[in-house]
Design an enzyme around this catalytic site. Sequence first.
Site, PDB file in Angstrom:
ATOM      1  N   GLU A   1       3.486  28.677  22.342  1.00  0.00           N
ATOM      2  CA  GLU A   1       3.117  29.642  21.309  1.00  0.00           C
ATOM      3  C   GLU A   1       2.603  30.922  21.951  1.00  0.00           C
ATOM      4  O   GLU A   1       1.909  30.863  22.965  1.00  0.00           O
ATOM      5  CB  GLU A   1       2.020  29.003  20.434  1.00  0.00           C
ATOM      6  CG  GLU A   1       1.687  29.757  19.172  1.00  0.00           C
ATOM      7  CD  GLU A   1       0.741  28.956  18.260  1.00  0.00           C
ATOM      8  OE1 GLU A   1       0.952  27.737  18.068  1.00  0.00           O
ATOM      9  OE2 GLU A   1      -0.224  29.550  17.768  1.00  0.00           O
TER      10      GLU A   1
ATOM     11  N   ASP B   1       0.530  34.220  20.611  1.00  0.00           N
ATOM     12  CA  ASP B   1      -0.219  34.554  19.399  1.00  0.00           C
ATOM     13  C   ASP B   1      -0.801  35.945  19.356  1.00  0.00           C
ATOM     14  O   ASP B   1      -1.445  36.367  20.321  1.00  0.00           O
ATOM     15  CB  ASP B   1      -1.482  33.671  19.352  1.00  0.00           C
ATOM     16  CG  ASP B   1      -1.250  32.357  18.683  1.00  0.00           C
ATOM     17  OD1 ASP B   1      -0.344  32.265  17.860  1.00  0.00           O
ATOM     18  OD2 ASP B   1      -2.000  31.422  19.007  1.00  0.00           O
TER      19      ASP B   1
ATOM     20  N   GLU C   1      -3.471  37.471  16.617  1.00  0.00           N
ATOM     21  CA  GLU C   1      -4.237  37.196  15.407  1.00  0.00           C
ATOM     22  C   GLU C   1      -5.211  38.349  15.197  1.00  0.00           C
ATOM     23  O   GLU C   1      -5.974  38.680  16.108  1.00  0.00           O
ATOM     24  CB  GLU C   1      -5.023  35.886  15.533  1.00  0.00           C
ATOM     25  CG  GLU C   1      -4.131  34.686  15.760  1.00  0.00           C
ATOM     26  CD  GLU C   1      -4.868  33.350  15.666  1.00  0.00           C
ATOM     27  OE1 GLU C   1      -4.203  32.346  15.400  1.00  0.00           O
ATOM     28  OE2 GLU C   1      -6.093  33.323  15.859  1.00  0.00           O
TER      29      GLU C   1
END
Length: 277
Positions: free
Chosen positions: A97, A99, A101
């Site tokens: 993953e 990411d 955010e």
Amino acid sequence: MASAPYSSFLLAALLALVAGVSAINFLSDVEITWGRGKALNSDILQLTLDRASGSGFRSRQEFLFGRFDIRMKLVPGNSAGTVTTFYLSSLGGTHDEIDLEFLGNVSGQPYVLHTNVYARGTGDREQQFYLWFDPRLDFHTYSVLWNPQEIVIYVDGTPIRVFRNNERLGVPYPKSQPMRVYASIWDGDDWATRGGLDKTDWSKAPFIATYRGLTADACAVGSYGCSANRRGWWNQVLDSAGMQKVRWMRERYMIYNYCRDPKRQTARGPPPECAVN
Ligand SMILES: *[C@@H]1O[C@H](CO)[C@@H](O)[C@H](O)[C@H]1NC(C)=O
């Protein structure tokens, strides 16, 4: 589905990878996976968080390496407690993953961009940044480059983070599991804003994040003729000017780095890639 004579041909096609810079059409190329997300047209999609639910979408297509760009306008006003995301992810327990955010804040206080990389199910490689603009007011471009050598996260074209392939040092690197492009908005008020001190103000709901112009210059799994090795992003490694830019951004805007976190050190010191990146 395929008649027998074609099945091995089809299998070869499914295993092949293709490249192509392409706009990902929000009406046809993504699916809303949960909550009240809505494509306004092929280019614009809005995700909504209210008391009942957050929401999210993902690309129908899976990719193995590529460059992904999206323009985002984050939740305006008091967005404390909300988390708005753009990320790549594979499936399963040992998933990979990459990411981004965005942690909301009360009006007038800065958003935080929280980044992480997971390889074979293990993350713990967070870096956080302030942005040099207010991401609630306008669309800005957020990008992920992912090739066999490195992962680079860009904000408005400026690299802010590099995660190199350091498998030679025993550091897992995402390189064999295809990933989809995901985005979501959800309530993270137990940790997101000032470590959970500022709670989501539900009287301000619904909270809406707007996504525009998602593009993938990438190897899509299951299509024909990947010409990735002829594309710029495939061989890209940030040069010394690029690395200098990363260091410059880090000095000014980084607020958390797992490499410097005493709680993340092993008996042998920080994770091995911290010494060389
Ligand atoms: C929110 O604002 C406070 C005060 O400026 C700051 O300390 C914090 O880092 C900001 N962002 C988040 C996500 O907490």
